[in-house]
Design an enzyme around this catalytic site. Structure first.
Site, PDB file in Angstrom:
ATOM      1  N   GLN A  43      -7.533 -49.833  -8.536  1.00  0.00           N
ATOM      2  CA  GLN A  43      -7.368 -51.079  -9.290  1.00  0.00           C
ATOM      3  C   GLN A  43      -6.845 -52.193  -8.383  1.00  0.00           C
ATOM      4  OE1 GLN A  43      -5.665 -51.251 -13.388  1.00  0.00           O
ATOM      5  NE2 GLN A  43      -3.776 -51.807 -12.335  1.00  0.00           N
ATOM      6  N   HIS A  80       7.100 -49.900 -13.947  1.00  0.00           N
ATOM      7  CA  HIS A  80       6.856 -51.284 -14.354  1.00  0.00           C
ATOM      8  C   HIS A  80       8.051 -52.161 -13.994  1.00  0.00           C
ATOM      9  CE1 HIS A  80       4.353 -49.144 -17.562  1.00  0.00           C
ATOM     10  NE2 HIS A  80       3.464 -49.930 -16.988  1.00  0.00           N
TER      11      HIS A  80
END
Ligand code: AMP
Length: 281
Positions: free
Chosen positions: A153, A37
């Protein structure tokens, strides 16, 4: 770093920044942040003047028997990590802010959603496309960054942006791995020490496939068989799928010609792990 919980306040902030001509970059996350992240966040910092990270564990992308309730959450730790990265806004709405009573509108990406992970997680990508569309409408970013670890995704969001004319640049970011090759994931905390060692079979199998292709192998079936054999050496690993696909349509291909996506999902203990690589013939 400002923490915003309401849609109205988020909109107000974005509108003001846009009026000043500043470029807003969004990094959507479900929290339980790791170096993967943070790598997206650092990339985002360089791509605009204002950086928003959203943290929302999206119930719409979990099936009833899945791990929504157990999904790791540590807001205070995430907050400290994002402060250090000089994030401007942490958008952290509640479930009822995003899905108030009476909510009933969803985004369906018809052909991409049922493939790969979608076959085993029906409704998952409908939840993903819906929440991302909502985040784009709320945060109104100029660009948004998504990791290639979740390759399906990323493609699905590219498709949604094109199909629904979102004025957002979608940026893909390479998969971040631990030194031993395991792709970082919030779900890795589910793994015991033995399971973590077994989870390395995913990366090993991808490396095996890459070396086969390098030596001239083009048949998807033979590549998949070799990967399965590699993973099946690990008694703690249970294969959900291993597939070779077209990198954009995600339809299966019988041979690797040009570029192909090699994607897999494997259960190790309570953790469902995914990984992928692009094979280049
Ligand atoms: P998540 O919090 O798991 O929904 O992930 C938020 C974003 O971080 C998504 O765009 C993911 O694809 C991305 N991401 C998660 N893990 C990694 C990783 N190991 N490498 C690169 N991107 C990642």
């Amino acid at each position: 770093m400002r923490i915003i919980e309401s849609i109205q306040e988020m909109r107000f902030w974005s509108d003001a920044e846009r009026r000043e001509g500043r470029r807003i970059v969004l990094v959507p996350t479900m929290g339980a942040l790791h170096e993967g992240h943070l790598s997206l966040v650092r990339d985002g910092r360089k791509r605009g003047e204002r950086l928003v990270v959203s943290l929302f564990v999206n119930p719409a992308q979990f099936a009833p028997q899945e791990d929504f309730a157990a999904y790791p959450r540590d807001f205070e730790r995430d907050q400290v990590l994002l402060e250090k990265e000089k994030v401007d806004v942490l958008f952290h709405p509640s479930v009822s802010e995003i899905y108030p009573e009476g909510y009933q509108s969803y985004v369906e990406v018809e052909k991409l959603s049922p493939l790969l992970c979608g076959e085993f997680r029906p409704g998952h990508f409908r939840g993903v496309a819906t929440v991302v569309a909502k985040l784009f409408n709320i945060v109104r970013p100029h660009a948004a960054i998504f990791g290639a670890k979740d390759y399906q995704q990323l493609q699905l969001i590219r498709r949604t942006v094109r199909d629904l004319n979102f004025d957002v640049e979608v940026v893909g970011h390479p998969t971040v791995r631990d030194q031993d090759g395991l792709a970082l994931s919030s779900r890795n905390v589910y793994l015991s020490r033995e399971e973590r060692a077994a989870a390395l079979a995913l990366h090993r199998s991808l490396k095996r496939a890459e070396s086969l292709v390098l030596r001239g192998e083009r048949e998807s079936k033979r590549i998949i068989d070799a990967m399965r054999a590699e993973i099946e050496k690990e008694p703690l690993a249970r294969i959900e799928y291993v597939k070779v696909c077209h990198p954009e349509t995600l339809e299966q291909v019988a041979r690797v010609e040009g570029e192909a996506l090699l994607a897999l999902a494997v259960w190790v203990g309570k953790a469902r792990l995914i990984d992928n690589t692009i094979l280049k013939a």
